[in-house]
Scaffold this motif. Structure first.
Motif, PDB file in Angstrom:
ATOM      1  N   UNK A  15       0.804  -1.221   0.000  1.00 48.28           N
ATOM      2  CA  UNK A  15       0.000   0.000   0.000  1.00 48.28           C
ATOM      3  C   UNK A  15       0.841   1.278   0.000  1.00 48.28           C
ATOM      4  N   UNK A  16       1.898   1.334   0.823  1.00 47.30           N
ATOM      5  CA  UNK A  16       2.698   2.551   0.882  1.00 47.30           C
ATOM      6  C   UNK A  16       3.442   2.806  -0.419  1.00 47.30           C
ATOM      7  N   UNK A  29       5.300  16.448  -6.404  1.00 50.35           N
ATOM      8  CA  UNK A  29       6.725  16.447  -6.054  1.00 50.35           C
ATOM      9  C   UNK A  29       6.925  15.491  -4.885  1.00 50.35           C
ATOM     10  N   UNK A  30       8.181  15.163  -4.616  1.00 55.10           N
ATOM     11  CA  UNK A  30       8.481  14.314  -3.462  1.00 55.10           C
ATOM     12  C   UNK A  30       7.961  14.974  -2.190  1.00 55.10           C
ATOM     13  N   UNK A  31       8.194  16.278  -2.043  1.00 50.07           N
ATOM     14  CA  UNK A  31       7.742  16.996  -0.845  1.00 50.07           C
ATOM     15  C   UNK A  31       6.221  16.961  -0.722  1.00 50.07           C
ATOM     16  N   UNK A  32       5.517  17.194  -1.834  1.00 48.58           N
ATOM     17  CA  UNK A  32       4.051  17.158  -1.802  1.00 48.58           C
ATOM     18  C   UNK A  32       3.542  15.762  -1.466  1.00 48.58           C
ATOM     19  N   UNK A  33       4.125  14.762  -2.104  1.00 45.79           N
ATOM     20  CA  UNK A  33       3.705  13.387  -1.856  1.00 45.79           C
ATOM     21  C   UNK A  33       3.946  12.999  -0.399  1.00 45.79           C
ATOM     22  N   UNK A  34       5.086  13.423   0.146  1.00 44.27           N
ATOM     23  CA  UNK A  34       5.402  13.122   1.548  1.00 44.27           C
ATOM     24  C   UNK A  34       4.386  13.773   2.479  1.00 44.27           C
ATOM     25  N   UNK A  35       4.030  15.020   2.203  1.00 48.38           N
ATOM     26  CA  UNK A  35       3.053  15.716   3.045  1.00 48.38           C
ATOM     27  C   UNK A  35       1.695  15.022   2.995  1.00 48.38           C
ATOM     28  N   UNK A  36       1.282  14.621   1.809  1.00 50.21           N
ATOM     29  CA  UNK A  36      -0.005  13.935   1.651  1.00 50.21           C
ATOM     30  C   UNK A  36      -0.002  12.604   2.397  1.00 50.21           C
ATOM     31  N   UNK A  37       1.116  11.890   2.307  1.00 49.49           N
ATOM     32  CA  UNK A  37       1.211  10.568   2.935  1.00 49.49           C
ATOM     33  C   UNK A  37       1.550  10.638   4.419  1.00 49.49           C
ATOM     34  N   UNK A  38       1.888  11.824   4.896  1.00 50.65           N
ATOM     35  CA  UNK A  38       2.220  11.975   6.302  1.00 50.65           C
ATOM     36  C   UNK A  38       3.563  11.368   6.672  1.00 50.65           C
ATOM     37  N   UNK A  39       4.534  11.506   5.785  1.00 43.82           N
ATOM     38  CA  UNK A  39       5.862  10.956   6.023  1.00 43.82           C
ATOM     39  C   UNK A  39       6.921  11.982   5.634  1.00 43.82           C
ATOM     40  N   UNK A  40       8.162  11.622   5.780  1.00 47.92           N
ATOM     41  CA  UNK A  40       9.254  12.535   5.429  1.00 47.92           C
ATOM     42  C   UNK A  40       9.599  12.405   3.948  1.00 47.92           C
ATOM     43  N   UNK A  41      10.204  13.448   3.373  1.00 44.22           N
ATOM     44  CA  UNK A  41      10.645  13.332   1.981  1.00 44.22           C
ATOM     45  C   UNK A  41      11.616  12.167   1.771  1.00 44.22           C
ATOM     46  N   UNK A  42      12.490  11.919   2.725  1.00 46.31           N
ATOM     47  CA  UNK A  42      13.425  10.803   2.591  1.00 46.31           C
ATOM     48  C   UNK A  42      12.713   9.466   2.515  1.00 46.31           C
ATOM     49  N   UNK A  48       9.035   5.493  -3.297  1.00 48.85           N
ATOM     50  CA  UNK A  48       8.946   5.656  -4.751  1.00 48.85           C
ATOM     51  C   UNK A  48       9.948   4.742  -5.441  1.00 48.85           C
ATOM     52  N   UNK A  49      11.185   4.747  -4.958  1.00 49.90           N
ATOM     53  CA  UNK A  49      12.220   3.916  -5.570  1.00 49.90           C
ATOM     54  C   UNK A  49      11.833   2.437  -5.514  1.00 49.90           C
ATOM     55  N   UNK A  50      11.416   1.983  -4.349  1.00 52.28           N
ATOM     56  CA  UNK A  50      11.036   0.572  -4.205  1.00 52.28           C
ATOM     57  C   UNK A  50       9.806   0.234  -5.041  1.00 52.28           C
TER      58      UNK A  50
END
Length: 69
Positions: A15-16, A29-42, A48-50
């Motif tokens: 799911x993640x 963007x990575x930052x936007x996606x992280x904010x939406x998912x409630x996680x860090x950009x890292x 995303x890579x996985x």
């Protein structure tokens, strides 16, 4: 373009990873996606890579590609 094969393959991702890939395919963007998912950009970069790595294995050459920086 999202093909039926890509949409089918997305259903096989955890799911993640699926959420991360879909957000990126939607142009976030990575930052936007992280904010939406409630996680860090890292953490989002890792998801995303996985996710893209798993899609490549499932789809072969037809998989979407992205450089994560």
């Amino acid at each position: 373009a999202r093909t039926a094969a890509t949409l089918e393959a997305l259903q096989h991702l955890p799911a993640q990873q699926r959420e991360a890939v879909v957000l990126r395919l939607d142009g976030r963007s990575i930052a936007e996606a992280a904010a939406i998912a409630g996680t860090t950009p890292g953490a989002m970069k890792v998801r995303v890579h996985r996710g893209y790595t798993a899609l490549r294995k499932l789809l072969g050459a037809a998989a979407p590609t992205e450089e994560v920086s």
